[in-house]
Design an enzyme around this catalytic site. Structure first.
Site: not given
Length: 313
Positions: A71, A182
């Site tokens: 990201h 994550e």
């Protein structure tokens, strides 16, 4: 027994010039290896040492290409990279992109469009967190959304973005998958919102593989171990192989990508381990080839042609 090999290709920042259902079960899968595509010098060495070739050849139908993207810069990265304890701040819950992060998205969007990757990708998989979904739709989505034409990938100003709505017109399907999140737990930036809320912000993203509306995976007092993240990443790659698409983009996170690739490169040459083991920069893209090296049968591509014997003509 099935083995998959990963070939790392073009790991440089933004470099992707490689081009010269029912809910799935993320069950444990086979071990894999990671090999780098040899350079011209290593290929020359292979010619001198035929007993130990450094090149490999596989049928095309046993290969997939995946495009891994971390990201863009999130609000948590700004302070967290200066002081790791900042990741504990509730102010960064489900962190959104910064203005700089959106500039990174715009740069990568232009790159994938100009190099032709935007037209090759058949599926975009994204972690279901605000910063990854903003990155995914910004990089691989269409232009500004026209009222009444299709469902937008992202609505106007989603997640404090100050951006217009992003169109899904002529874009591949977008699929949210929890397995590429994550590290789970402790850090508020890694806790997601409800799927109900996300559906209002990202109408054209498919959330059907996510079983729970609320985030039941994130725990406030337990941080997921690195080994657990790596194991989860290996199961995720196994699941990717079950998909029918051959060109898949995945938008995920630094820790997930690092520990997954590090696990695959453990048995590789030290040079490859060092190359693969580098952390992803924000909005970095790397191209990887998955190869099925098992002896099990698989269907050849439709454009293969078996030839005909004289008796058949």
């Amino acid at each position: 027994m099935v083995q998959l090999q990963l070939q790392l290709q073009l790991p440089s920042l933004f470099l992707a010039s490689f081009f010269s259902a029912p809910a799935a079960s993320f069950s444990a899968g086979p071990r894999r290896r990671l090999h780098r595509r040899p350079t011209s010098s290593s290929a020359a060495a292979a010619e001198m040492d035929a007993a130990n070739p450094s090149t490999a050849m596989y049928p095309l139908h046993r290969c997939k290409t995946i495009y891994l993207v971390r990201h863009a810069q999130g609000i948590h990265n700004v302070e967290g990279e200066k002081d790791h304890s900042a990741y504990m701040s509730p102010a960064y819950f489900d962190a959104h992109l910064t203005p700089l992060g959106w500039k990174q998205v715009d740069c990568l969007h232009e790159h994938v469009k100009n190099c032709g990757l935007a037209e090759k990708v058949e599926l975009v998989i994204t972690s279901p967190l605000l910063r990854t979904m903003q990155t995914a739709v910004g990089v691989f989505g269409g232009g500004d959304c026209i009222d009444g034409v299709g469902s937008p990938l992202m609505v106007k100003n989603a997640g404090h973005s100050d951006r217009p709505a992003i169109s899904s017109l002529n874009r591949p399907p977008f699929l949210a998958v929890e397995a590429c999140r994550e590290h789970l737990g402790v850090h508020p930036c890694d806790k997601r919102r409800s799927i109900t809320e996300y559906r209002t912000l990202f109408p054209a993203i498919d959330f059907s593989l996510i079983e729970n509306d609320e985030d039941v995976l994130w725990e406030p007092n337990v941080r997921e171990a690195n080994a657990s993240v790596a194991a989860r990443g290996m199961k995720f790659i196994d699941w990717l192989w079950t998909r029918e698409e051959k060109e898949i983009a995945i938008v995920s996170h630094s820790g997930f990508l690092y520990h997954t690739l590090s696990m695959y490169s453990k048995e590789s040459h030290p040079t490859i381990r060092e190359e693969v083991g580098k952390h992803f920069a924000n909005c970095e893209l790397r191209s990887i080839v998955l190869v099925d090296t098992s002896v099990l049968g698989s269907n050849p591509p439709s454009y293969n042609y078996p030839g005909r014997t004289p008796a058949e003509l």
